[in-house]
Scaffold this active site. Structure first.
Site, PDB file in Angstrom:
ATOM      1  N   GLU A 159      -4.803  -5.796  10.985  1.00 41.70           N
ATOM      2  CA  GLU A 159      -3.933  -4.568  11.058  1.00 41.70           C
ATOM      3  C   GLU A 159      -4.087  -4.144  12.473  1.00 41.70           C
ATOM      4  O   GLU A 159      -4.753  -3.159  12.487  1.00 41.70           O
ATOM      5  CB  GLU A 159      -3.990  -3.649   9.925  1.00 41.70           C
ATOM      6  CG  GLU A 159      -3.768  -4.159   8.502  1.00 41.70           C
ATOM      7  CD  GLU A 159      -3.097  -3.239   7.783  1.00 41.70           C
ATOM      8  OE1 GLU A 159      -2.087  -3.704   7.048  1.00 41.70           O
ATOM      9  OE2 GLU A 159      -3.726  -2.163   7.406  1.00 41.70           O
TER      10      GLU A 159
ATOM     11  N   ASN B 107       0.804  -1.118  -0.025  1.00 34.49           N
ATOM     12  CA  ASN B 107       0.147   0.054  -0.051  1.00 34.49           C
ATOM     13  C   ASN B 107       1.022   1.209  -0.162  1.00 34.49           C
ATOM     14  O   ASN B 107       1.442   1.618   1.056  1.00 34.49           O
ATOM     15  CB  ASN B 107      -0.859   0.165   1.500  1.00 34.49           C
ATOM     16  CG  ASN B 107      -1.696   1.199   1.452  1.00 34.49           C
ATOM     17  OD1 ASN B 107      -1.874   1.994   0.397  1.00 34.49           O
ATOM     18  ND2 ASN B 107      -2.377   1.450   2.614  1.00 34.49           N
TER      19      ASN B 107
ATOM     20  N   SER C 176       4.106  -3.167  10.291  1.00 33.85           N
ATOM     21  CA  SER C 176       5.466  -3.166  10.363  1.00 33.85           C
ATOM     22  C   SER C 176       6.324  -4.338   9.788  1.00 33.85           C
ATOM     23  O   SER C 176       7.269  -5.088  10.561  1.00 33.85           O
ATOM     24  CB  SER C 176       6.130  -2.630  11.869  1.00 33.85           C
ATOM     25  OG  SER C 176       5.546  -1.470  12.112  1.00 33.85           O
TER      26      SER C 176
ATOM     27  N   GLY D  14       3.540   1.384  10.587  1.00 33.67           N
ATOM     28  CA  GLY D  14       4.532   2.508  10.401  1.00 33.67           C
ATOM     29  C   GLY D  14       5.227   2.638  11.916  1.00 33.67           C
ATOM     30  O   GLY D  14       5.925   3.849  11.834  1.00 33.67           O
TER      31      GLY D  14
ATOM     32  N   GLU E  11      -5.968   4.014   8.841  1.00 34.78           N
ATOM     33  CA  GLU E  11      -5.983   5.612   8.513  1.00 34.78           C
ATOM     34  C   GLU E  11      -7.218   5.995   7.999  1.00 34.78           C
ATOM     35  O   GLU E  11      -7.617   7.331   8.525  1.00 34.78           O
ATOM     36  CB  GLU E  11      -4.853   5.609   7.555  1.00 34.78           C
ATOM     37  CG  GLU E  11      -3.346   5.431   8.097  1.00 34.78           C
ATOM     38  CD  GLU E  11      -2.324   5.023   7.198  1.00 34.78           C
ATOM     39  OE1 GLU E  11      -2.473   5.106   6.049  1.00 34.78           O
ATOM     40  OE2 GLU E  11      -1.159   4.475   7.694  1.00 34.78           O
TER      41      GLU E  11
ATOM     42  N   HIS F 128      -8.888   0.540   5.711  1.00 36.19           N
ATOM     43  CA  HIS F 128      -7.772   0.868   6.438  1.00 36.19           C
ATOM     44  C   HIS F 128      -7.927   1.619   7.432  1.00 36.19           C
ATOM     45  O   HIS F 128      -8.610   2.740   7.798  1.00 36.19           O
ATOM     46  CB  HIS F 128      -6.852   1.382   5.392  1.00 36.19           C
ATOM     47  CG  HIS F 128      -5.413   1.493   5.957  1.00 36.19           C
ATOM     48  ND1 HIS F 128      -4.783   2.337   6.577  1.00 36.19           N
ATOM     49  CD2 HIS F 128      -4.329   0.571   5.616  1.00 36.19           C
ATOM     50  CE1 HIS F 128      -3.531   2.093   6.810  1.00 36.19           C
ATOM     51  NE2 HIS F 128      -3.317   0.987   6.143  1.00 36.19           N
TER      52      HIS F 128
ATOM     53  N   LYS G  72      -0.111   4.306   0.091  1.00 34.86           N
ATOM     54  CA  LYS G  72      -0.553   5.417   0.648  1.00 34.86           C
ATOM     55  C   LYS G  72      -0.502   6.637  -0.402  1.00 34.86           C
ATOM     56  O   LYS G  72      -0.461   6.598  -1.739  1.00 34.86           O
ATOM     57  CB  LYS G  72      -0.059   5.744   1.997  1.00 34.86           C
ATOM     58  CG  LYS G  72       0.249   4.421   2.791  1.00 34.86           C
ATOM     59  CD  LYS G  72       0.189   4.363   4.100  1.00 34.86           C
ATOM     60  CE  LYS G  72       0.170   2.860   4.834  1.00 34.86           C
ATOM     61  NZ  LYS G  72       0.173   3.096   6.164  1.00 34.86           N
TER      62      LYS G  72
END
Ligand code: PEP
Length: 248
Positions: A161, A8, A206, A167, A93, A91, A10
């Protein structure tokens, strides 16, 4: 089950970054036993698909409606027209930055499937939920609420996730990952019957070339969704290689 190694990108990348895709496509061609996918920004889709080889190209989000007055949004059909084969839905985010909840994620996944795309539905707990010992019920609830009930193994992928691992360089223990994936498998079978047996369950958070082999060796881990380490072929290709080595 074939591994799916998905990247991804992003909100990263303009045209020069497609040179990375060229090299990722070479890695995918060299390891045909593994499915490889990249979700570049929407603006790169049209240029990415003709040079992707066997790498599946997909979107990072879509709108739940087929068309209409939704300024700035992209429909599933628009993704299909650009050559997309899948779309990431829910996702963390998007859930955190844009307030997307389970029912909206489910509607987006349904729209994606109706357009012929594979919906990669993301579910995971945040740090507070984990610290309070609620990770398992939170993930189970998100699965219940986000998966379209008529999903089939061919048009649904789940990505577990944990938001706190995205991240950050932090990952759950192997026992935690394996346990969560086993729970997700059991719930998928409850929700989808026989189709739930064959839905791929990815781990995301990660993943790097250093930890990929260990994570992918877990029984119900059927691949990975990768953010940071998908941005360069140097980091991403070894993860494809790790999956290919286990798959043999
Ligand atoms: C992600 O954003 O889905 C993700 C897993 O990111 P990272 O690999 O950078 O943790």
């Amino acid at each position: 089950m074939r591994y799916l190694i998905a990247g991804n990108w992003k909100m990263n990348g303009t045209r020069p970054m497609l040179a990375e895709l060229d090299r990722i496509a070479e890695a995918a061609a060299a390891h045909k036993g593994v499915d490889v996918a990249i979700a570049p920004p929407f603006t790169l889709l049209a240029d990415a698909t003709p040079r992707a080889g066997q790498v599946l190209i997909g979107g990072q989000d879509c709108h739940q409606a087929a068309k209409g007055p939704h300024t700035g949004c992209i429909s599933a059909d628009m993704l299909v027209e650009m050559g997309a084969r899948f779309v990431i839905c829910g996702h963390s985010e998007r859930r955190a930055e844009f307030g997307e909840g389970d029912s909206l994620v489910q509607a987006k996944a349904q729209a994606a499937q109706a357009a012929g795309l594979i919906a990669i539905v993301c579910i995971g707990e945040n740090e507070a939920e984990r610290d309070e010992g609620r990770a398992v019920p939170v993930v189970a609830g998100k699965l219940d609420g986000s998966v379209p009930p008529a999903s089939r193994a061919g048009n649904l992928v789940i990505s577990y996730e944990p938001a706190w691992a995205i991240g950050t360089g932090r990952t759950p223990t192997m026992a935690e990952i394996c346990g969560m994936h086993a729970m997700i498998r059991a719930k998928l079978i409850q929700l989808l019957g026989a189709e739930g047996v064959a839905v791929r369950i990815l781990y995301g958070g990660s993943v790097t070339s250093d930890n990929a082999a260990q994570i992918l060796a877990c029984e119900e881990v059927n691949g990975a969704l990768i953010g940071g380490a998908s941005l360069t072929a140097d980091q991403f290709a070894p993860i494809v290689l790790a999956a290919a080595a286990i798959a043999q």
